[in-house]
Design an enzyme around this catalytic site. Structure first.
Site, PDB file in Angstrom:
ATOM      1  N   ALA A 182      20.624  -3.757 -34.838  1.00  0.00           N
ATOM      2  CA  ALA A 182      21.169  -2.202 -35.236  1.00  0.00           C
ATOM      3  C   ALA A 182      21.058  -1.497 -33.870  1.00  0.00           C
ATOM      4  O   ALA A 182      20.260  -1.831 -32.887  1.00  0.00           O
ATOM      5  CB  ALA A 182      19.826  -1.760 -36.288  1.00  0.00           C
ATOM      6  N   GLY A 193      18.981  -6.856 -36.361  1.00  0.00           N
ATOM      7  CA  GLY A 193      20.146  -6.686 -37.432  1.00  0.00           C
ATOM      8  C   GLY A 193      21.251  -7.797 -37.365  1.00  0.00           C
ATOM      9  O   GLY A 193      21.799  -8.224 -38.326  1.00  0.00           O
ATOM     10  N   GLU A 218      19.745 -10.796 -38.921  1.00  0.00           N
ATOM     11  CA  GLU A 218      19.728 -10.575 -40.279  1.00  0.00           C
ATOM     12  C   GLU A 218      20.948 -10.601 -40.735  1.00  0.00           C
ATOM     13  O   GLU A 218      21.422 -11.338 -42.006  1.00  0.00           O
ATOM     14  CB  GLU A 218      19.113  -9.299 -40.744  1.00  0.00           C
ATOM     15  CG  GLU A 218      17.547  -9.182 -40.402  1.00  0.00           C
ATOM     16  CD  GLU A 218      17.077  -7.779 -40.353  1.00  0.00           C
ATOM     17  OE1 GLU A 218      17.501  -6.853 -39.533  1.00  0.00           O
ATOM     18  OE2 GLU A 218      16.261  -7.265 -41.067  1.00  0.00           O
ATOM     19  N   GLU A 251      11.962  -6.367 -33.873  1.00  0.00           N
ATOM     20  CA  GLU A 251      11.795  -4.920 -34.481  1.00  0.00           C
ATOM     21  C   GLU A 251      10.393  -4.556 -34.219  1.00  0.00           C
ATOM     22  O   GLU A 251      10.143  -3.380 -33.760  1.00  0.00           O
ATOM     23  CB  GLU A 251      11.911  -4.846 -35.821  1.00  0.00           C
ATOM     24  CG  GLU A 251      13.370  -4.807 -36.164  1.00  0.00           C
ATOM     25  CD  GLU A 251      14.139  -6.243 -36.278  1.00  0.00           C
ATOM     26  OE1 GLU A 251      13.529  -7.250 -35.777  1.00  0.00           O
ATOM     27  OE2 GLU A 251      15.128  -6.326 -36.937  1.00  0.00           O
TER      28      GLU A 251
HETATM   29  N1  DAK Z   1      21.530  -1.033 -29.837  1.00  0.00           N
HETATM   30  C1  DAK Z   1      21.988  -0.341 -28.808  1.00  0.00           C
HETATM   31  N2  DAK Z   1      22.713  -0.677 -27.504  1.00  0.00           N
HETATM   32  C2  DAK Z   1      22.353  -1.869 -27.383  1.00  0.00           C
HETATM   33  C3  DAK Z   1      21.675  -2.703 -28.229  1.00  0.00           C
HETATM   34  C4  DAK Z   1      21.136  -2.354 -29.264  1.00  0.00           C
HETATM   35  N3  DAK Z   1      20.553  -3.284 -30.303  1.00  0.00           N
HETATM   36  N4  DAK Z   1      21.591  -3.780 -27.441  1.00  0.00           N
HETATM   37  C5  DAK Z   1      22.299  -3.867 -26.362  1.00  0.00           C
HETATM   38  N5  DAK Z   1      22.682  -2.473 -26.375  1.00  0.00           N
HETATM   39  C6  DAK Z   1      23.441  -1.840 -25.164  1.00  0.00           C
HETATM   40  C7  DAK Z   1      22.477  -1.745 -23.997  1.00  0.00           C
HETATM   41  O1  DAK Z   1      21.996  -0.461 -24.118  1.00  0.00           O
HETATM   42  C8  DAK Z   1      23.320  -1.815 -22.760  1.00  0.00           C
HETATM   43  O2  DAK Z   1      24.323  -0.348 -23.002  1.00  0.00           O
HETATM   44  P1  DAK Z   1      24.601   0.554 -21.521  1.00  0.00           P
HETATM   45  O3  DAK Z   1      23.232   0.407 -20.750  1.00  0.00           O
HETATM   46  O4  DAK Z   1      25.459  -0.685 -20.699  1.00  0.00           O
HETATM   47  O5  DAK Z   1      25.196   1.581 -21.943  1.00  0.00           O
HETATM   48  C9  DAK Z   1      24.589  -2.833 -23.079  1.00  0.00           C
HETATM   49  O6  DAK Z   1      24.406  -3.001 -24.675  1.00  0.00           O
HETATM   50  C10 DAK Z   1      24.282  -4.248 -22.484  1.00  0.00           C
HETATM   51  O7  DAK Z   1      22.887  -4.524 -22.806  1.00  0.00           O
HETATM   52  P2  DAK Z   1      22.069  -4.767 -21.364  1.00  0.00           P
HETATM   53  O8  DAK Z   1      22.227  -4.276 -20.270  1.00  0.00           O
HETATM   54  O9  DAK Z   1      20.678  -4.418 -22.089  1.00  0.00           O
HETATM   55  O10 DAK Z   1      22.012  -6.202 -21.260  1.00  0.00           O
HETATM   56  P3  DAK Z   1      21.165  -7.353 -21.087  1.00  0.00           P
HETATM   57  O11 DAK Z   1      21.961  -8.665 -20.790  1.00  0.00           O
HETATM   58  O12 DAK Z   1      20.241  -7.146 -19.838  1.00  0.00           O
HETATM   59  O13 DAK Z   1      20.098  -7.648 -22.216  1.00  0.00           O
HETATM   60  C11 DAK Z   1      19.463  -8.020 -24.511  1.00  0.00           C
HETATM   61  C12 DAK Z   1      20.748  -8.328 -23.546  1.00  0.00           C
HETATM   62  C13 DAK Z   1      20.308  -8.152 -25.834  1.00  0.00           C
HETATM   63  C14 DAK Z   1      18.336  -8.915 -24.265  1.00  0.00           C
HETATM   64  C15 DAK Z   1      19.101  -6.376 -24.332  1.00  0.00           C
HETATM   65  O14 DAK Z   1      20.280  -5.556 -24.541  1.00  0.00           O
HETATM   66  C16 DAK Z   1      18.260  -5.822 -25.680  1.00  0.00           C
HETATM   67  O15 DAK Z   1      16.942  -6.460 -25.693  1.00  0.00           O
HETATM   68  N6  DAK Z   1      18.769  -5.392 -26.575  1.00  0.00           N
HETATM   69  C17 DAK Z   1      18.198  -4.994 -27.821  1.00  0.00           C
HETATM   70  C18 DAK Z   1      17.908  -6.053 -28.607  1.00  0.00           C
HETATM   71  C19 DAK Z   1      17.039  -5.501 -29.698  1.00  0.00           C
HETATM   72  O16 DAK Z   1      15.989  -5.145 -29.568  1.00  0.00           O
HETATM   73  N7  DAK Z   1      17.649  -5.879 -31.098  1.00  0.00           N
HETATM   74  C20 DAK Z   1      16.832  -5.174 -32.363  1.00  0.00           C
HETATM   75  C21 DAK Z   1      17.371  -3.900 -32.556  1.00  0.00           C
HETATM   76  S1  DAK Z   1      16.470  -3.397 -33.992  1.00  0.00           S
HETATM   77  C22 DAK Z   1      16.133  -0.561 -40.614  1.00  0.00           C
HETATM   78  C23 DAK Z   1      17.176  -0.414 -40.291  1.00  0.00           C
HETATM   79  C24 DAK Z   1      17.705  -1.315 -39.473  1.00  0.00           C
HETATM   80  C25 DAK Z   1      16.574  -2.191 -38.585  1.00  0.00           C
HETATM   81  C26 DAK Z   1      15.461  -1.881 -39.062  1.00  0.00           C
HETATM   82  C27 DAK Z   1      14.985  -1.064 -40.060  1.00  0.00           C
HETATM   83  N8  DAK Z   1      15.626   0.644 -41.667  1.00  0.00           N
HETATM   84  C28 DAK Z   1      16.235   1.763 -41.676  1.00  0.00           C
HETATM   85  C29 DAK Z   1      14.594   0.218 -42.866  1.00  0.00           C
HETATM   86  C30 DAK Z   1      17.096  -3.079 -37.735  1.00  0.00           C
HETATM   87  C31 DAK Z   1      16.470  -2.701 -36.380  1.00  0.00           C
HETATM   88  C32 DAK Z   1      17.307  -3.667 -35.236  1.00  0.00           C
HETATM   89  O17 DAK Z   1      18.037  -4.333 -35.468  1.00  0.00           O
END
Ligand code: DAK
Length: 260
Positions: free
Chosen positions: A66, A111, A114, A134
């Site tokens: 997400a 997400g 998921e 998360e």
């Molecule tokens: N959201 C927004 N932007 C993201 C992103 C994300 N999940 N993942 C990556 N990006 C963006 C980065 O901010 C970066 O943007 P700029 O800085 O270039 O503007 C660009 O994509 C490239 O990412 P990186 O520079 O970080 O690339 P790397 O190769 O260095 O790293 C990575 C890749 C996938 C390891 C890293 O980007 C990362 O850790 N991303 C976050 C992964 C993450 O934590 N995903 C889970 C998100 S939480 C709910 C609803 C939904 C959810 C939960 C509850 N309720 C309302 C109940 C769901 C939650 C999630 O999914």
């Protein structure tokens, strides 16, 4: 509806849905989910399409989760609405009768993992990475991860992944049963198309009823599940495809299914 965040392609009876925000690693914001809701409804109702493949645009990501930038400042009510929207869209994917295959080409985190899990099965490239990060963000998974991951890989393995936020590679995902196959990145779409094509060559009503039986059966006890199976098995005998499939077998030829 025109899509800003998705690409839809169609090739004979196969539809491809690309989540298309490669600069944000295809992260899911509200607009993307609303577009997916529209696209899934339209593909579900498209009589030309029998199988859907979901994948990510670009080289790096299936879906990196997400959209954290979008979620950062949500109010509790907005967060609740966002979670409900994601659950609704993912539920639509799981419940659609046409088979849905996830072609996991890169990061499938939060997400994104998921999303892959609400598809019927997952084929991964060697570059794929899976995880539910998360808890590292101070939240629980909200698009079904706490429920679908234990059902797919077992409670112990799921809880380890959920509690540690560990990211696993494709080989480990294969080992624990999260994905069915791992292939080289350049072969991913061809392999998934090959599987989709094989599914399309079968009796499509039978395929859909088999999906309904498996999905509904897994939500209930085994006795009720067997009744569901028997009822859907019986329903097949009202179709032209059943007559054709069995006649073709007896006549030692390939069946010509018409999907009726
Ligand atoms: N959201 C927004 N932007 C993201 C992103 C994300 N999940 N993942 C990556 N990006 C963006 C980065 O901010 C970066 O943007 P700029 O800085 O270039 O503007 C660009 O994509 C490239 O990412 P990186 O520079 O970080 O690339 P790397 O190769 O260095 O790293 C990575 C890749 C996938 C390891 C890293 O980007 C990362 O850790 N991303 C976050 C992964 C993450 O934590 N995903 C889970 C998100 S939480 C709910 C609803 C939904 C959810 C939960 C509850 N309720 C309302 C109940 C769901 C939650 C999630 O999914």
């Amino acid at each position: 509806m025109t899509y800003e965040n998705l690409l839809i392609e169609k090739e004979s009876a196969i539809a491809f849905l690309y989540v298309n925000r490669p600069k944000a690693l295809n992260a899911l914001n509200k607009d993307t989910l609303l577009e997916m809701k529209d696209a899934i409804a339209s593909i579900s109702n498209d009589p030309e399409i029998d199988v859907l493949i979901i994948t990510g645009a670009g080289e790096k990501a299936f879906v990196a989760g997400a959209d954290i930038a979008y979620m950062q400042n949500l109010t509790a009510i907005e967060g609740r609405e966002f979670g409900a929207l994601g659950q609704e869209v993912f539920g639509m994917i799981e419940a659609m009768e046409k088979p849905v295959i996830a072609a996991v080409n890169g990061f499938a985190l939060g997400g994104g993992c998921e999303l892959a899990m609400c598809c019927d099965f997952r084929i991964a490239s060697t570059k794929a990475k899976f995880g539910q990060p998360e808890v590292g963000l101070g939240i629980t998974p909200g698009f079904g991860g706490t429920q679908r991951l234990p059902r797919l890989v077992g409670a112990g393995m799921a809880k380890q992944l959920l509690f540690t936020a560990d990211v696993i590679n494709a080989a480990e995902a294969l080992r624990i049963g999260l994905v069915n196959e791992v292939v080289n990145p350049e072969d991913l779409i061809a392999r998934v198309k090959e599987i989709a094509g094989k599914i399309c060559s079968k009796g499509k009503l039978a395929v859909r009823l088999a999906k309904v039986a498996a999905n509904e059966g897994m939500q209930t006890d085994i006795d009720r599940a067997m009744t569901i199976e028997a009822d859907l098995f019986g329903l097949c005998f009202s179709t032209e495809d059943q007559k054709e499939g069995m006649t073709a077998f007896i006549e030692k030829r390939s069946p010509l299914f018409v999907g009726k």
